[in-house]
Write a protein that holds these residues in place. Structure first.
Motif, PDB file in Angstrom:
ATOM      1  N   SER A 149       0.717  -1.064   0.084  1.00 48.23           N
ATOM      2  CA  SER A 149      -0.028   0.529   0.410  1.00 48.23           C
ATOM      3  C   SER A 149       0.726   1.159  -0.358  1.00 48.23           C
ATOM      4  O   SER A 149       1.927   1.169   0.078  1.00 48.23           O
ATOM      5  N   THR A 150       0.173   2.678   0.050  1.00 46.17           N
ATOM      6  CA  THR A 150       0.839   3.836  -0.074  1.00 46.17           C
ATOM      7  C   THR A 150       1.072   4.292   1.405  1.00 46.17           C
ATOM      8  O   THR A 150      -0.053   4.868   2.002  1.00 46.17           O
ATOM      9  N   LEU A 151       2.094   4.586   1.752  1.00 44.07           N
ATOM     10  CA  LEU A 151       2.078   5.371   3.083  1.00 44.07           C
ATOM     11  C   LEU A 151       2.540   6.837   2.945  1.00 44.07           C
ATOM     12  O   LEU A 151       4.001   7.087   2.295  1.00 44.07           O
ATOM     13  N   GLY A 152       1.786   7.655   3.646  1.00 42.15           N
ATOM     14  CA  GLY A 152       2.217   8.547   3.327  1.00 42.15           C
ATOM     15  C   GLY A 152       3.038   9.416   5.438  1.00 42.15           C
ATOM     16  O   GLY A 152       1.972   8.867   5.390  1.00 42.15           O
ATOM     17  N   ILE A 153       3.796  10.236   4.444  1.00 43.21           N
ATOM     18  CA  ILE A 153       4.167  10.444   6.446  1.00 43.21           C
ATOM     19  C   ILE A 153       4.108  11.643   6.826  1.00 43.21           C
ATOM     20  O   ILE A 153       4.708  12.874   5.548  1.00 43.21           O
ATOM     21  N   ILE A 154       3.916  13.117   7.224  1.00 45.44           N
ATOM     22  CA  ILE A 154       3.680  13.966   7.206  1.00 45.44           C
ATOM     23  C   ILE A 154       4.923  14.372   8.103  1.00 45.44           C
ATOM     24  O   ILE A 154       4.506  13.751   9.480  1.00 45.44           O
ATOM     25  N   GLY A 155       5.956  14.706   8.675  1.00 50.09           N
ATOM     26  CA  GLY A 155       7.102  14.840   9.394  1.00 50.09           C
ATOM     27  C   GLY A 155       7.675  13.671   9.046  1.00 50.09           C
ATOM     28  O   GLY A 155       7.952  13.377   9.373  1.00 50.09           O
ATOM     29  N   MET A 156       8.908  14.081   8.311  1.00 50.37           N
ATOM     30  CA  MET A 156      10.127  13.602   7.918  1.00 50.37           C
ATOM     31  C   MET A 156      11.717  13.505   8.702  1.00 50.37           C
ATOM     32  O   MET A 156      12.979  13.597   7.911  1.00 50.37           O
ATOM     33  N   GLY A 157      11.217  13.616   9.934  1.00 48.81           N
ATOM     34  CA  GLY A 157      12.576  13.389  11.020  1.00 48.81           C
ATOM     35  C   GLY A 157      12.932  12.813  10.719  1.00 48.81           C
ATOM     36  O   GLY A 157      12.858  11.354  10.356  1.00 48.81           O
ATOM     37  N   ARG A 158      13.926  12.216  12.034  1.00 49.95           N
ATOM     38  CA  ARG A 158      14.496  10.422  12.615  1.00 49.95           C
ATOM     39  C   ARG A 158      13.424   9.774  12.689  1.00 49.95           C
ATOM     40  O   ARG A 158      13.708   8.410  11.787  1.00 49.95           O
ATOM     41  N   ILE A 159      12.008   9.843  13.430  1.00 53.24           N
ATOM     42  CA  ILE A 159      11.039   9.372  13.683  1.00 53.24           C
ATOM     43  C   ILE A 159      10.733   8.767  12.204  1.00 53.24           C
ATOM     44  O   ILE A 159       9.925   7.741  12.186  1.00 53.24           O
ATOM     45  N   GLY A 160      10.089   9.767  11.287  1.00 54.57           N
ATOM     46  CA  GLY A 160       9.549   9.539  10.341  1.00 54.57           C
ATOM     47  C   GLY A 160      10.329   9.200   9.720  1.00 54.57           C
ATOM     48  O   GLY A 160       9.416   7.886   8.514  1.00 54.57           O
ATOM     49  N   GLN A 161      11.889   9.228   9.523  1.00 56.80           N
ATOM     50  CA  GLN A 161      12.283   8.127   8.318  1.00 56.80           C
ATOM     51  C   GLN A 161      12.610   6.807   9.205  1.00 56.80           C
ATOM     52  O   GLN A 161      12.597   5.737   8.251  1.00 56.80           O
ATOM     53  N   GLY A 162      12.219   6.580  10.408  1.00 57.34           N
ATOM     54  CA  GLY A 162      12.747   5.169  10.884  1.00 57.34           C
ATOM     55  C   GLY A 162      11.558   4.737  10.228  1.00 57.34           C
ATOM     56  O   GLY A 162      11.401   3.467  10.395  1.00 57.34           O
ATOM     57  N   ILE A 163      10.292   4.578  10.181  1.00 55.40           N
ATOM     58  CA  ILE A 163       8.563   4.336  10.058  1.00 55.40           C
ATOM     59  C   ILE A 163       9.062   4.774   8.412  1.00 55.40           C
ATOM     60  O   ILE A 163       8.632   3.120   8.262  1.00 55.40           O
ATOM     61  N   ALA A 164       9.387   5.243   7.249  1.00 51.65           N
ATOM     62  CA  ALA A 164       9.202   4.777   5.929  1.00 51.65           C
ATOM     63  C   ALA A 164      10.910   3.865   6.315  1.00 51.65           C
ATOM     64  O   ALA A 164       9.681   2.673   4.573  1.00 51.65           O
ATOM     65  N   ARG A 165      11.514   3.791   6.936  1.00 51.32           N
ATOM     66  CA  ARG A 165      11.881   2.160   6.314  1.00 51.32           C
ATOM     67  C   ARG A 165      11.576   0.986   7.073  1.00 51.32           C
ATOM     68  O   ARG A 165      11.718  -0.107   6.028  1.00 51.32           O
ATOM     69  N   ARG A 166      10.882   0.988   7.200  1.00 55.30           N
ATOM     70  CA  ARG A 166       9.980   0.064   8.158  1.00 55.30           C
ATOM     71  C   ARG A 166       9.247  -0.423   7.110  1.00 55.30           C
ATOM     72  O   ARG A 166       8.518  -1.296   6.784  1.00 55.30           O
ATOM     73  N   GLY A 167       8.437   0.333   6.974  1.00 51.66           N
ATOM     74  CA  GLY A 167       7.371   0.380   5.635  1.00 51.66           C
ATOM     75  C   GLY A 167       8.020  -0.319   4.380  1.00 51.66           C
ATOM     76  O   GLY A 167       7.627  -0.924   3.358  1.00 51.66           O
ATOM     77  N   ALA A 168       8.617   0.745   3.836  1.00 48.65           N
ATOM     78  CA  ALA A 168       9.662   0.430   2.204  1.00 48.65           C
ATOM     79  C   ALA A 168      10.332  -1.178   2.504  1.00 48.65           C
ATOM     80  O   ALA A 168      10.263  -1.598   1.614  1.00 48.65           O
ATOM     81  N   HIS A 169      11.338  -1.592   3.298  1.00 44.06           N
ATOM     82  CA  HIS A 169      12.444  -2.749   3.690  1.00 44.06           C
ATOM     83  C   HIS A 169      11.274  -3.963   4.297  1.00 44.06           C
ATOM     84  O   HIS A 169      11.491  -4.472   3.559  1.00 44.06           O
ATOM     85  N   GLY A 170      10.111  -3.105   5.410  1.00 49.05           N
ATOM     86  CA  GLY A 170       9.713  -4.652   5.841  1.00 49.05           C
ATOM     87  C   GLY A 170       8.499  -4.662   4.753  1.00 49.05           C
ATOM     88  O   GLY A 170       7.891  -6.437   4.986  1.00 49.05           O
ATOM     89  N   PHE A 171       7.684  -4.224   4.368  1.00 51.96           N
ATOM     90  CA  PHE A 171       6.282  -4.299   3.893  1.00 51.96           C
ATOM     91  C   PHE A 171       6.414  -4.352   2.298  1.00 51.96           C
ATOM     92  O   PHE A 171       5.307  -4.032   2.165  1.00 51.96           O
ATOM     93  N   GLY A 172       7.375  -3.760   1.489  1.00 49.58           N
ATOM     94  CA  GLY A 172       6.828  -2.956   0.904  1.00 49.58           C
ATOM     95  C   GLY A 172       5.514  -1.862  -0.084  1.00 49.58           C
ATOM     96  O   GLY A 172       5.481  -1.897  -0.919  1.00 49.58           O
ATOM     97  N   MET A 173       6.127  -1.131   0.874  1.00 52.41           N
ATOM     98  CA  MET A 173       5.133   0.378   1.110  1.00 52.41           C
ATOM     99  C   MET A 173       5.958   1.025  -0.356  1.00 52.41           C
ATOM    100  O   MET A 173       6.885   0.931  -0.153  1.00 52.41           O
ATOM    101  N   LYS A 174       4.888   1.670  -1.258  1.00 53.96           N
ATOM    102  CA  LYS A 174       4.974   2.790  -1.490  1.00 53.96           C
ATOM    103  C   LYS A 174       4.839   4.095  -0.840  1.00 53.96           C
ATOM    104  O   LYS A 174       4.663   4.262  -0.307  1.00 53.96           O
ATOM    105  N   VAL A 175       6.341   4.899  -0.222  1.00 56.33           N
ATOM    106  CA  VAL A 175       6.532   5.636   0.690  1.00 56.33           C
ATOM    107  C   VAL A 175       6.789   7.330   0.067  1.00 56.33           C
ATOM    108  O   VAL A 175       7.420   7.764  -0.753  1.00 56.33           O
ATOM    109  N   ILE A 176       5.445   7.680   0.207  1.00 60.42           N
ATOM    110  CA  ILE A 176       5.594   9.750   0.458  1.00 60.42           C
ATOM    111  C   ILE A 176       5.725  10.493   1.279  1.00 60.42           C
ATOM    112  O   ILE A 176       5.390   9.639   2.989  1.00 60.42           O
TER     113      ILE A 176
END
Length: 331
Positions: A149-176
């Motif tokens: 699915s598509t994961l949208g993150i508002i606020g891409m500091g360290r925590i946002g980046q951590g969530i993005a990595r989990r989604g993109a690398h672990g669950f094959g999510m498209k990250v915006i």
């Protein structure tokens, strides 16, 4: 050398960290963990040189006026919207926070809350506990997929980046993502993330996660207008700060099924929760616990203590949130 500086530990914390502080300071602590009124806090700070606080203690101009000796307030949190930073700087009071040490734990929790929200875990558990589960059905608590699915993150500091990595690398999510400033190309590649405008993110994302700091400009970043842009199948998760979401508008959108579900760890006016949020079924609610692992909470408390110690021994604070303030003469 003068006598030891006097500090206030405003909430209950790990006893061994209090004892460590006692080797450096005269400490008044709060083992009963009562939350003081602003007047009571000001009275306790009147003769203190420093303070160890959490997000529940507001340090504003009125408190500062009552505490002429105060030189540093060390917050056991990465956020510091309980600090009136300009007033602290004007009064010569250093503020500090505890960044970095909670990044991965908070990102873990944010992703867990996303999963629980998308897959309707809290709603289904309430159903089971109420004794309502009598048979299986094909659409019983069918939620949305996370993988792909598509994961949208508002606020891409360290925590946002951590969530993005989990989604993109672990669950094959498209990250915006949407942020005040775009990440560098290397970080974007590591997170497999693409920068978009806020409106595009809200219209496109299957799951929206809020991880931006609270400022007056960020108040109600997500309100009725923003919720109206989201897909009816989308979910919203807030692990940032209360006030970033208009909780009343969110309750209406959930009740009318204009979005599928929401997960909140933070609330406007917490620990009070908007009563309408408690009556909508498609909600996961947690009491501001995104950083609540024992190792991480210990690391946060240790860093707050380190900030106090480093300030008074002349090294300066490790993680300041306002411009450097000289340590007081005589210590």
């Amino acid at each position: 050398m003068g006598s030891k500086p006097r500090i206030l530990v405003a909430r209950a914390i790990f006893p061994d960290i209090v004892e460590r502080l006692r080797t450096h300071f005269e400490v008044e602590d709060n083992p009963g963990d009562g939350i003081w009124t602003p007047d009571a806090l000001a009275a306790r700070l009147a003769d203190k040189d420093g303070a160890f606080t959490t997000g529940s203690e507001r340090i504003d101009a009125a408190v500062l006026a009552a505490a002429p000796r105060l030189r540093i307030v060390a917050n056991m949190a990465v956020g510091y919207n309980n600090f009136e930073v300009d007033a602290m700087t004007a009064a010569g009071v250093q503020g500090t926070n505890t960044p970095d040490v909670l990044t991965e734990t908070t990102a873990d929790f944010g992703f867990a809350l996303l999963m629980a929200t998308a897959r309707r875990m809290a709603e289904s558990e309430r159903y089971l506990r109420a004794g309502l589960w009598t048979q299986w059905s094909y659409d019983m608590f069918a939620g949305g997929d996370i993988h792909g699915s598509t994961l949208g993150i508002i606020g891409m500091g360290r925590i946002g980046q951590g969530i993005a990595r989990r989604g993109a690398h672990g669950f094959g999510m498209k990250v915006i993502y949407h942020n005040r400033s775009r990440l560098g190309a290397k970080l974007e590649a590591e997170c497999k993330a693409r920068h978009v405008g806020k409106e595009e993110l809200l219209r496109t994302a299957d799951h929206v996660v809020l991880v931006l700091p609270y400022t007056p400009a960020a108040h109600h970043t997500i309100g009725a207008a923003e919720l109206a842009l989201m897909k009816p199948t989308a979910t919203l998760v807030n692990i940032a700060r209360g006030g970033i979401v208009d909780d009343a508008a969110l309750a209406v959108a959930l009740r009318e099924r204009r979005i599928a579900a929401a997960g909140l760890d933070v609330f406007e006016g917490e620990p009070r929760v908007h009563p309408d949020l408690l009556t909508v079924p498609n909600m996961v609610l947690t009491p501001h616990i995104a950083s609540a692992s024992v190792p991480t909470r210990r690391a946060m408390a240790s860093l707050a203590a380190d900030n106090l110690i480093a300030f008074f021994d002349g090294r300066g604070p490790l993680t300041p949130v306002n411009r450097p303030v000289a340590h007081p003469r005589g210590y």
